[in-house]
Design a protein around this motif. Structure first.
Motif, PDB file in Angstrom:
ATOM      1  N   VAL A  58       0.857  -1.183   0.000  1.00  0.00           N
ATOM      2  CA  VAL A  58       0.000   0.000   0.000  1.00  0.00           C
ATOM      3  C   VAL A  58       0.899   1.241   0.000  1.00  0.00           C
ATOM      4  CG1 VAL A  58      -1.867  -1.179   1.200  1.00  0.00           C
ATOM      5  CG2 VAL A  58      -0.120  -0.022   2.563  1.00  0.00           C
ATOM      6  N   PRO A  59       0.383   2.370  -0.485  1.00  0.00           N
ATOM      7  CA  PRO A  59      -0.986   2.619  -0.916  1.00  0.00           C
ATOM      8  C   PRO A  59      -1.209   2.261  -2.381  1.00  0.00           C
ATOM      9  CG  PRO A  59       0.256   4.650  -1.024  1.00  0.00           C
ATOM     10  CD  PRO A  59       1.190   3.623  -0.458  1.00  0.00           C
ATOM     11  N   VAL A  60      -2.486   2.038  -2.697  1.00  0.00           N
ATOM     12  CA  VAL A  60      -2.918   1.896  -4.080  1.00  0.00           C
ATOM     13  C   VAL A  60      -4.158   2.771  -4.245  1.00  0.00           C
ATOM     14  CG1 VAL A  60      -3.778   0.369  -5.886  1.00  0.00           C
ATOM     15  CG2 VAL A  60      -2.063  -0.478  -4.264  1.00  0.00           C
ATOM     16  N   LEU A  61      -4.127   3.637  -5.238  1.00  0.00           N
ATOM     17  CA  LEU A  61      -5.289   4.451  -5.563  1.00  0.00           C
ATOM     18  C   LEU A  61      -6.027   3.788  -6.713  1.00  0.00           C
ATOM     19  CD1 LEU A  61      -6.726   7.228  -4.987  1.00  0.00           C
ATOM     20  CD2 LEU A  61      -5.474   8.087  -6.982  1.00  0.00           C
ATOM     21  N   LEU A  62      -7.322   3.591  -6.530  1.00  0.00           N
ATOM     22  CA  LEU A  62      -8.160   3.028  -7.584  1.00  0.00           C
ATOM     23  C   LEU A  62      -9.060   4.138  -8.120  1.00  0.00           C
ATOM     24  CD1 LEU A  62      -9.213  -0.335  -5.870  1.00  0.00           C
ATOM     25  CD2 LEU A  62      -7.435  -0.001  -7.600  1.00  0.00           C
ATOM     26  N   ALA A  67      -5.686   1.015 -11.277  1.00  0.00           N
ATOM     27  CA  ALA A  67      -4.804   1.108 -10.110  1.00  0.00           C
ATOM     28  C   ALA A  67      -3.574   1.972 -10.393  1.00  0.00           C
ATOM     29  CB  ALA A  67      -4.360  -0.285  -9.682  1.00  0.00           C
ATOM     30  N   ILE A  68      -3.281   2.853  -9.432  1.00  0.00           N
ATOM     31  CA  ILE A  68      -2.052   3.644  -9.453  1.00  0.00           C
ATOM     32  C   ILE A  68      -1.302   3.330  -8.168  1.00  0.00           C
ATOM     33  CG2 ILE A  68      -1.014   5.937  -9.624  1.00  0.00           C
ATOM     34  CD1 ILE A  68      -4.663   5.554 -10.487  1.00  0.00           C
ATOM     35  N   CYS A  69      -0.046   2.925  -8.280  1.00  0.00           N
ATOM     36  CA  CYS A  69       0.748   2.484  -7.130  1.00  0.00           C
ATOM     37  C   CYS A  69       1.928   3.426  -6.872  1.00  0.00           C
ATOM     38  CB  CYS A  69       1.276   1.065  -7.364  1.00  0.00           C
ATOM     39  SG  CYS A  69       0.001  -0.132  -7.814  1.00  0.00           S
ATOM     40  N   GLU A  70       2.488   3.310  -5.665  1.00  0.00           N
ATOM     41  CA  GLU A  70       3.638   4.087  -5.204  1.00  0.00           C
ATOM     42  C   GLU A  70       3.196   5.513  -4.867  1.00  0.00           C
ATOM     43  OE1 GLU A  70       6.930   2.774  -4.668  1.00  0.00           O
ATOM     44  OE2 GLU A  70       5.645   1.020  -4.860  1.00  0.00           O
ATOM     45  N   SER A  71       3.406   5.898  -3.612  1.00  0.00           N
ATOM     46  CA  SER A  71       2.830   7.140  -3.100  1.00  0.00           C
ATOM     47  C   SER A  71       3.257   8.394  -3.862  1.00  0.00           C
ATOM     48  CB  SER A  71       3.138   7.292  -1.613  1.00  0.00           C
ATOM     49  OG  SER A  71       4.526   7.425  -1.379  1.00  0.00           O
ATOM     50  N   LEU A  72       4.529   8.521  -4.215  1.00  0.00           N
ATOM     51  CA  LEU A  72       4.974   9.721  -4.925  1.00  0.00           C
ATOM     52  C   LEU A  72       4.321   9.825  -6.305  1.00  0.00           C
ATOM     53  CD1 LEU A  72       8.784   9.962  -4.066  1.00  0.00           C
ATOM     54  CD2 LEU A  72       6.870  11.189  -3.021  1.00  0.00           C
ATOM     55  N   ILE A  74       1.416   8.484  -7.030  1.00  0.00           N
ATOM     56  CA  ILE A  74       0.002   8.784  -6.767  1.00  0.00           C
ATOM     57  C   ILE A  74      -0.200  10.275  -6.516  1.00  0.00           C
ATOM     58  CG2 ILE A  74      -1.929   8.390  -5.183  1.00  0.00           C
ATOM     59  CD1 ILE A  74      -0.803   5.574  -4.699  1.00  0.00           C
ATOM     60  N   LEU A  75       0.706  10.891  -5.767  1.00  0.00           N
ATOM     61  CA  LEU A  75       0.573  12.323  -5.477  1.00  0.00           C
ATOM     62  C   LEU A  75       0.600  13.154  -6.760  1.00  0.00           C
ATOM     63  CD1 LEU A  75       2.807  12.775  -2.289  1.00  0.00           C
ATOM     64  CD2 LEU A  75       0.324  12.514  -2.419  1.00  0.00           C
ATOM     65  N   GLU A  76       1.494  12.808  -7.664  1.00  0.00           N
ATOM     66  CA  GLU A  76       1.545  13.537  -8.927  1.00  0.00           C
ATOM     67  C   GLU A  76       0.300  13.261  -9.768  1.00  0.00           C
ATOM     68  OE1 GLU A  76       4.974  14.264 -11.118  1.00  0.00           O
ATOM     69  OE2 GLU A  76       6.409  13.794  -9.521  1.00  0.00           O
ATOM     70  N   TYR A  77      -0.191  12.038  -9.711  1.00  0.00           N
ATOM     71  CA  TYR A  77      -1.408  11.686 -10.447  1.00  0.00           C
ATOM     72  C   TYR A  77      -2.589  12.504  -9.937  1.00  0.00           C
ATOM     73  CZ  TYR A  77      -5.268   8.897 -12.299  1.00  0.00           C
ATOM     74  OH  TYR A  77      -6.421   8.479 -12.943  1.00  0.00           O
ATOM     75  N   TRP A  82      -6.771  16.198 -10.839  1.00  0.00           N
ATOM     76  CA  TRP A  82      -7.690  17.180 -10.264  1.00  0.00           C
ATOM     77  C   TRP A  82      -6.989  18.536 -10.150  1.00  0.00           C
ATOM     78  CZ3 TRP A  82      -7.530  12.091  -8.157  1.00  0.00           C
ATOM     79  CH2 TRP A  82      -8.661  11.318  -8.497  1.00  0.00           C
ATOM     80  N   ALA A  83      -6.384  18.945 -11.258  1.00  0.00           N
ATOM     81  CA  ALA A  83      -5.595  20.180 -11.297  1.00  0.00           C
ATOM     82  C   ALA A  83      -6.433  21.416 -10.958  1.00  0.00           C
ATOM     83  CB  ALA A  83      -4.961  20.342 -12.675  1.00  0.00           C
ATOM     84  N   SER A  84      -7.696  21.388 -11.289  1.00  0.00           N
ATOM     85  CA  SER A  84      -8.546  22.559 -11.053  1.00  0.00           C
ATOM     86  C   SER A  84      -9.119  22.594  -9.640  1.00  0.00           C
ATOM     87  CB  SER A  84      -9.693  22.584 -12.066  1.00  0.00           C
ATOM     88  OG  SER A  84     -10.523  21.430 -11.909  1.00  0.00           O
ATOM     89  N   CYS A  85      -8.827  21.571  -8.857  1.00  0.00           N
ATOM     90  CA  CYS A  85      -9.360  21.481  -7.490  1.00  0.00           C
ATOM     91  C   CYS A  85      -8.274  21.838  -6.478  1.00  0.00           C
ATOM     92  CB  CYS A  85      -9.871  20.070  -7.211  1.00  0.00           C
ATOM     93  SG  CYS A  85     -11.143  19.502  -8.341  1.00  0.00           S
TER      94      CYS A  85
END
Length: 249
Positions: A58-62, A67-72, A74-77, A82-85
């Motif tokens: 972990v973590p895994v973002l779904l 699935a997107i893996c690896e925290s760094l 995921i943070l960039e993803y 959600w660039a406008s948020c």
């Protein structure tokens, strides 16, 4: 949870700093998500194994089942998707973005290994690990002065990548302080980082997902017990092998 028809889920544990940084990022972007709890290291769900078959961590973002893996990563993803948020996690300037990535990698590669080792060592060895962490924090103190552009955070006036990466360790620092009888964020030695940590933890998006220190202490004790049991078993096996005439040197 859904955001504009999207389904966002996060696989993780309550105690992992790597999961925490993703939780905070989603909160900062006002992205609702469903948290799927893993009870590691005792059991890994089939969903985790299917979602991260390479590292099985972990973590895994779904995001809509992908699935997107690896925290760094995921943070960039999250920042790009959600660039406008909310405020950006990474700076728009290429140089500033490169510097943020440098310090984020520095924390994971240079600070975190000895930081975690405080849990699993004792005596002089533990003191040495504390010294390594303090040296890394002192280096980050210098980095903070160059990166913050007069703001309260590494990202300036808002939380950025480096804040998320280092900030995810702040609660665990309190645990390490108790275990090693030290003060990692000593305001007399690293005043800017000590003030930064207080400011970081007071941000609502951070505060609402910070783990309870008492629960982290219990997790820490569990890690210590497992590591010491494994070390004792390895030592016993070594002694047995040394005395076994069927084992060659």
């Amino acid at each position: 949870m859904e955001k504009g028809g999207e389904v966002i889920k996060l696989i993780g544990t309550h105690s992992s700093p790597f999961v925490l940084r993703v939780k905070i990022a989603l909160n900062l972007k006002n992205v609702p998500f469903e948290f799927l709890i893993e009870y590691l290291p005792y059991k890994k769900t089939q969903l985790l194994l299917d979602s991260n078959p390479v590292h099985k961590k972990v973590p895994v973002l779904l995001h809509d089942g992908r699935a997107i893996c690896e925290s760094l990563i995921i943070l960039e993803y999250i920042d790009e998707t959600w660039a406008s948020c909310g405020a950006p996690i990474l700076p728009s300037d290429p140089y500033d973005r490169a510097i943020a990535r440098f310090w984020a990698a520095y924390i994971d590669e240079k600070l975190f290994p000895p930081f975690r080792a405080i849990l699993t060592t004792e005596g002089e060895e533990q003191k040495a690990k504390v010294g390594e962490v303090v040296a890394a924090l002192e280096m980050l103190e210098e980095g903070f002065g160059k990166c913050n552009k007069g703001g309260k955070f590494f990202g300036g006036q808002t939380i950025g990548l480096v804040d998320l990466v280092l900030g995810s360790l702040v609660s665990w620092m309190s645990v390490m302080d108790g275990l090693a009888e030290t003060q990692l964020l000593d305001p007399n030695k690293i005043p800017m980082l000590a003030a930064w940590a207080e400011d970081f933890c007071e941000v609502p998006a951070v505060k609402e997902v910070l783990p309870e220190i008492a629960k982290l202490v219990e997790v820490g004790k569990g890690i210590q017990a497992r590591e010491r049991a494994a070390a004792a078993a390895a030592s016993s096996a070594s002694v047995t092998a040394i005395g076994d005439p069927t084992v060659s040197s």
